[in-house]
Enzyme design. Sequence first.
Site, PDB file in Angstrom:
ATOM      1  N   PHE A 155     -44.808  28.451   5.410  1.00  0.00           N
ATOM      2  CA  PHE A 155     -44.722  29.213   6.684  1.00  0.00           C
ATOM      3  C   PHE A 155     -45.470  28.899   7.776  1.00  0.00           C
ATOM      4  O   PHE A 155     -46.988  28.491   7.810  1.00  0.00           O
ATOM      5  CB  PHE A 155     -44.805  30.500   6.252  1.00  0.00           C
ATOM      6  CG  PHE A 155     -43.891  31.076   5.291  1.00  0.00           C
ATOM      7  CD1 PHE A 155     -42.609  30.682   5.375  1.00  0.00           C
ATOM      8  CD2 PHE A 155     -44.333  31.908   4.351  1.00  0.00           C
ATOM      9  CE1 PHE A 155     -41.526  31.186   4.633  1.00  0.00           C
ATOM     10  CE2 PHE A 155     -43.400  32.392   3.301  1.00  0.00           C
ATOM     11  CZ  PHE A 155     -42.082  32.015   3.542  1.00  0.00           C
ATOM     12  N   HIS A 156     -45.134  28.988   8.967  1.00  0.00           N
ATOM     13  CA  HIS A 156     -45.909  28.803  10.119  1.00  0.00           C
ATOM     14  C   HIS A 156     -46.499  30.196  10.660  1.00  0.00           C
ATOM     15  O   HIS A 156     -45.756  31.131  10.622  1.00  0.00           O
ATOM     16  CB  HIS A 156     -45.314  28.142  11.327  1.00  0.00           C
ATOM     17  CG  HIS A 156     -45.053  26.600  11.036  1.00  0.00           C
ATOM     18  ND1 HIS A 156     -43.513  26.181  10.706  1.00  0.00           N
ATOM     19  CD2 HIS A 156     -45.760  25.644  10.967  1.00  0.00           C
ATOM     20  CE1 HIS A 156     -43.557  24.773  10.649  1.00  0.00           C
ATOM     21  NE2 HIS A 156     -45.104  24.646  10.897  1.00  0.00           N
ATOM     22  N   LEU A 157     -47.847  30.371  10.766  1.00  0.00           N
ATOM     23  CA  LEU A 157     -48.467  31.514  11.239  1.00  0.00           C
ATOM     24  C   LEU A 157     -48.507  31.690  12.682  1.00  0.00           C
ATOM     25  O   LEU A 157     -48.792  31.102  13.290  1.00  0.00           O
ATOM     26  CB  LEU A 157     -49.941  31.421  10.633  1.00  0.00           C
ATOM     27  CG  LEU A 157     -50.151  30.819   9.118  1.00  0.00           C
ATOM     28  CD1 LEU A 157     -51.597  30.858   8.947  1.00  0.00           C
ATOM     29  CD2 LEU A 157     -49.411  32.097   8.305  1.00  0.00           C
ATOM     30  N   ALA A 158     -47.589  32.854  12.926  1.00  0.00           N
ATOM     31  CA  ALA A 158     -47.404  33.240  14.551  1.00  0.00           C
ATOM     32  C   ALA A 158     -47.216  34.724  14.351  1.00  0.00           C
ATOM     33  O   ALA A 158     -46.851  35.423  13.585  1.00  0.00           O
ATOM     34  CB  ALA A 158     -46.286  32.162  15.017  1.00  0.00           C
ATOM     35  N   ASN A 214     -40.984  23.111  13.746  1.00  0.00           N
ATOM     36  CA  ASN A 214     -42.422  23.286  13.672  1.00  0.00           C
ATOM     37  C   ASN A 214     -43.029  24.155  15.095  1.00  0.00           C
ATOM     38  O   ASN A 214     -42.350  23.959  15.973  1.00  0.00           O
ATOM     39  CB  ASN A 214     -42.933  21.846  13.587  1.00  0.00           C
ATOM     40  CG  ASN A 214     -43.042  21.593  12.180  1.00  0.00           C
ATOM     41  OD1 ASN A 214     -42.903  22.179  11.155  1.00  0.00           O
ATOM     42  ND2 ASN A 214     -42.944  20.094  11.851  1.00  0.00           N
TER      43      ASN A 214
END
Length: 202
Positions: free
Chosen positions: A91-94, A134
């Site tokens: 997971f992309h932290l955002a 991404n």
Amino acid sequence: MRASVCRVRRASIDYVPLRSSEPSHAPAFIPNYLAEPDDVRAMIQGVRQIRKILSSQPIASGVVEEIAPGPQAQTDEQLLEFMEKEGNCAFHLAGTCKMGRDSMAVVDGRLRVVGVDRLLVLDASIMPQVTAGNTNAPSTIIGEKGSDMIRQDAMPCRPVPTNLRCDGAPDLRCTAVAWLARCLINSNLIPLVGDSAAAKIP
Ligand SMILES: Cc1cc2nc3c(=O)[nH]c(=O)nc-3n(C[C@H](O)[C@H](O)[C@H](O)COP(=O)(O)OP(=O)(O)OC[C@H]3O[C@@H](n4cnc5c(N)ncnc54)[C@H](O)[C@@H]3O)c2cc1C
């Protein structure tokens, strides 16, 4: 060969609560992986889909054997067990500081922290929803766009009038407002920056 499944728009929501009101204490990280049945269903479906792709020609002719989760893992329960034991997250932290207008929004449409003057956020944390791809390129664009906004919102340089006198009525060519400004500058109530700050104007 390694093929993996990742649900980018997941239903299980993670959160990062404060542990205390002490700023030096690190917050807690609660990832909540696979907490929602919808995510579990999608991930199991994803593993089955990968198997289907890898068993189709021409790619199947290059596959010798399945190592993990292995041919013995067939039922939903077995696949879930494998994911829980061996899975990792991509997971992309955002979005911890999202842009928006609702009660959870931290920054407005010009990336200004609501209720705090002169504080902006220009990074992946302002994403209201994480991007499906991404996040590095979108983060760079947020920085580019945000720096443009800072430039746009910056106070323009104001020319300092030089044809004013402060010792009486203003020169007829000048407005009363400019004359008043000059008086304030000379009395140090308005600081000037640069060369003009050095000399008082007669
Ligand atoms: C392992 C990994 C692999 C990734 N791979 C890819 C990929 O292949 N492609 C892709 O597009 N994206 C990838 N990403 C995501 C990408 O790196 C991020 O989306 C991007 O870097 C976010 O930018 P940012 O400016 O929001 O945060 P960051 O790049 O994390 O920048 C935050 C900066 O703030 C600094 N900082 C933190 N606290 C403080 C403080 N108190 N004072 C001063 N400075 C501070 C940090 O040191 C850091 O330099 C990956 C991320 C990870 C973790």
